[in-house]
Design a protein around this motif. Structure first.
Motif, mmCIF file in Angstrom:
data_model
loop_
_atom_site.group_PDB
_atom_site.id
_atom_site.type_symbol
_atom_site.label_atom_id
_atom_site.label_comp_id
_atom_site.label_asym_id
_atom_site.label_seq_id
_atom_site.Cartn_x
_atom_site.Cartn_y
_atom_site.Cartn_z
ATOM 1 N N VAL A 89 1.344 -1.447 0.102
ATOM 2 C CA VAL A 89 0.165 0.038 -0.102
ATOM 3 C C VAL A 89 0.378 1.723 0.091
ATOM 4 O O VAL A 89 0.388 2.285 -0.788
ATOM 5 C CB VAL A 89 -1.539 0.294 1.256
ATOM 6 N N SER A 90 2.422 1.422 0.382
ATOM 7 C CA SER A 90 3.225 1.951 0.237
ATOM 8 C C SER A 90 3.528 3.158 -0.759
ATOM 9 O O SER A 90 3.934 3.754 -0.779
ATOM 10 C CB SER A 90 4.156 1.888 1.233
ATOM 11 N N GLN A 91 3.360 1.512 -1.801
ATOM 12 C CA GLN A 91 4.277 1.535 -3.243
ATOM 13 C C GLN A 91 3.241 1.978 -3.832
ATOM 14 O O GLN A 91 3.823 2.053 -5.261
ATOM 15 C CB GLN A 91 5.150 0.726 -3.473
ATOM 16 N N VAL A 92 1.908 2.057 -3.986
ATOM 17 C CA VAL A 92 1.113 2.812 -4.600
ATOM 18 C C VAL A 92 1.053 4.005 -5.616
ATOM 19 O O VAL A 92 0.825 4.842 -5.233
ATOM 20 C CB VAL A 92 -0.539 2.294 -3.922
ATOM 21 N N PRO A 93 1.234 3.732 -6.365
ATOM 22 C CA PRO A 93 1.407 4.950 -8.095
ATOM 23 C C PRO A 93 0.527 6.133 -7.127
ATOM 24 O O PRO A 93 -0.936 6.035 -7.184
ATOM 25 C CB PRO A 93 1.308 4.445 -8.791
ATOM 26 N N LEU A 94 1.202 6.987 -7.693
ATOM 27 C CA LEU A 94 0.483 8.386 -6.864
ATOM 28 C C LEU A 94 -0.637 8.853 -8.069
ATOM 29 O O LEU A 94 -1.825 8.985 -7.561
ATOM 30 C CB LEU A 94 0.958 9.480 -6.733
ATOM 31 N N GLY A 95 -0.775 8.281 -9.150
ATOM 32 C CA GLY A 95 -1.436 8.468 -10.427
ATOM 33 C C GLY A 95 -2.838 7.487 -10.150
ATOM 34 O O GLY A 95 -3.334 7.934 -10.900
ATOM 35 N N THR A 96 -2.419 6.331 -9.374
ATOM 36 C CA THR A 96 -3.773 5.392 -9.191
ATOM 37 C C THR A 96 -4.895 6.565 -7.722
ATOM 38 O O THR A 96 -5.130 6.154 -7.396
ATOM 39 C CB THR A 96 -3.283 4.420 -8.203
ATOM 40 N N LEU A 97 -3.718 7.250 -6.949
ATOM 41 C CA LEU A 97 -4.320 7.943 -5.896
ATOM 42 C C LEU A 97 -5.411 8.838 -6.057
ATOM 43 O O LEU A 97 -7.021 9.770 -5.732
ATOM 44 C CB LEU A 97 -3.705 7.835 -5.086
ATOM 45 N N VAL A 98 -4.866 9.568 -7.422
ATOM 46 C CA VAL A 98 -5.440 10.785 -7.533
ATOM 47 C C VAL A 98 -5.875 10.530 -9.503
ATOM 48 O O VAL A 98 -5.085 10.723 -10.134
ATOM 49 C CB VAL A 98 -4.445 12.671 -7.110
ATOM 50 N N ALA A 99 -6.799 10.186 -9.295
ATOM 51 C CA ALA A 99 -7.666 10.016 -10.980
ATOM 52 C C ALA A 99 -8.638 9.625 -11.669
ATOM 53 O O ALA A 99 -9.611 10.215 -10.161
ATOM 54 C CB ALA A 99 -7.417 8.066 -11.157
ATOM 55 N N PRO A 100 -9.210 10.032 -12.263
ATOM 56 C CA PRO A 100 -10.856 10.451 -12.926
ATOM 57 C C PRO A 100 -11.286 8.881 -12.474
ATOM 58 O O PRO A 100 -10.992 7.440 -12.392
ATOM 59 C CB PRO A 100 -10.926 10.032 -14.554
ATOM 60 N N ALA A 101 -13.122 9.222 -12.153
ATOM 61 C CA ALA A 101 -13.831 8.258 -11.853
ATOM 62 C C ALA A 101 -14.631 7.763 -12.883
ATOM 63 O O ALA A 101 -15.447 9.121 -13.645
ATOM 64 C CB ALA A 101 -14.099 8.059 -11.369
ATOM 65 N N ALA A 102 -15.499 6.811 -13.143
ATOM 66 C CA ALA A 102 -16.526 6.422 -14.363
ATOM 67 C C ALA A 102 -17.113 5.816 -13.286
ATOM 68 O O ALA A 102 -17.032 4.551 -11.981
ATOM 69 C CB ALA A 102 -16.089 5.461 -15.017
ATOM 70 N N VAL A 103 -18.645 5.854 -13.380
ATOM 71 C CA VAL A 103 -19.850 5.831 -12.324
ATOM 72 C C VAL A 103 -20.748 5.177 -12.677
ATOM 73 O O VAL A 103 -21.119 5.648 -13.980
ATOM 74 C CB VAL A 103 -20.047 6.795 -11.267
ATOM 75 N N LEU A 104 -20.611 3.659 -12.658
ATOM 76 C CA LEU A 104 -21.729 2.866 -13.459
ATOM 77 C C LEU A 104 -22.835 2.667 -12.462
ATOM 78 O O LEU A 104 -22.612 1.354 -11.246
ATOM 79 C CB LEU A 104 -21.050 1.702 -14.032
#
Length: 257
Positions: A89-104
């Motif tokens: 969890v400490s290595q998850v890319p920052l680009g994954t933590l701030v990213a666009p979302a689609a809602v289905l």
């Protein structure tokens, strides 16, 4: 041209709304229940150290006791055997933590069938209406299940035949993980997989395929009804636990109004 001043001005004037997607952490927060002989996580608990008393006359603070996968939390790839060589969890890319979302939104179908499973055809129908899934973004599955979150029994929705909560079919989980540019899957239920997923092949396919592909999961989200189908920006803030398989997280969405 500078962008951050524009963002701050939009936040101050309400043109961009911050929507909290996080379930509060309390001792009654529902947690995943595994049958014997499997180990189960610790429910959330505060242990008071001092509160303006002899143990600390000017301050209040606590120890916290909880599991990594309690409440609204992030699953890192290393959480599952298929992702055991992936990031913690400490290595998850920052680009994954701030990213666009689609809602289905499948909440109406789930209201009629709590065992509803999302299929590839459902995602393709969403794409035909809203466009492609966001590159490096999140798919958030709105089921309406957050309405049950204050009642653990209704939230787990279990009987003698097992847990009856919605999720994603095996075929769709594999397709989303391997054939789309998503970085992760977010749900309103206790885990990213359906209640019946222990009996799927492979068991728990969202964990198996998403984490095995180096992608992430988010669980126990709230307020997805307040998000548009496209255009929201997700901000995920887990604790950077070195070696951690996941972490409780504050999850926010920025929505242009």
């Amino acid at each position: 041209m500078p962008l951050l001043p524009d963002l701050l001005e939009a936040l101050a004037t309400g043109r961009i709304e911050v929507v909290d997607l996080t379930a509060p952490l309390t001792e009654s927060t529902p947690i995943l229940r595994l049958p014997e002989p499997f180990a189960n996580t610790t429910p959330f608990r505060l242990e008071q150290l001092s509160r303006y008393d002899d143990a600390g006359p000017g301050w209040y603070w606590n120890d916290i006791h909880t599991g990594e996968h309690t409440g609204t939390h992030l699953d890192a790839p290393v959480h599952w055997i298929t992702g055991k060589d992936g990031p913690d969890v400490s290595q998850v890319p920052l680009g994954t933590l701030v990213a666009p979302a689609a809602v289905l939104d499948v909440s109406q179908r789930v209201a009629a069938d709590p065992d509803f499973l999302l299929e590839v055809s459902d995602v393709r129908a969403w794409q035909a209406e809203h466009g492609a899934l966001p590159d490096g973004g999140w798919l958030l599955l709105r089921t309406g299940w957050d309405e049950r979150a204050a009642d653990a029994e209704r939230f787990h929705n279990a009987d003698d035949t097992g847990s009856h909560t919605p999720g994603v079919s095996t075929e769709c989980a594999r397709w989303l993980a391997e054939r789309t540019p998503l970085a992760g899957l977010g749900v309103e239920t206790v885990g990213t997989d359906a209640g019946a997923a222990a009996g799927f092949d492979p068991p728990f396919p969202c964990h198996h395929y998403f984490l095995g592909a180096g992608k992430c999961g988010l669980t126990q989200l709230r307020n997805l009804a307040r998000l548009p189908a496209t255009g929201a920006l997700l901000v995920v803030a887990p604790l950077p636990i070195v070696g951690g398989s996941g972490s409780p997280a504050r999850v926010l969405a920025l929505v242009q109004r």
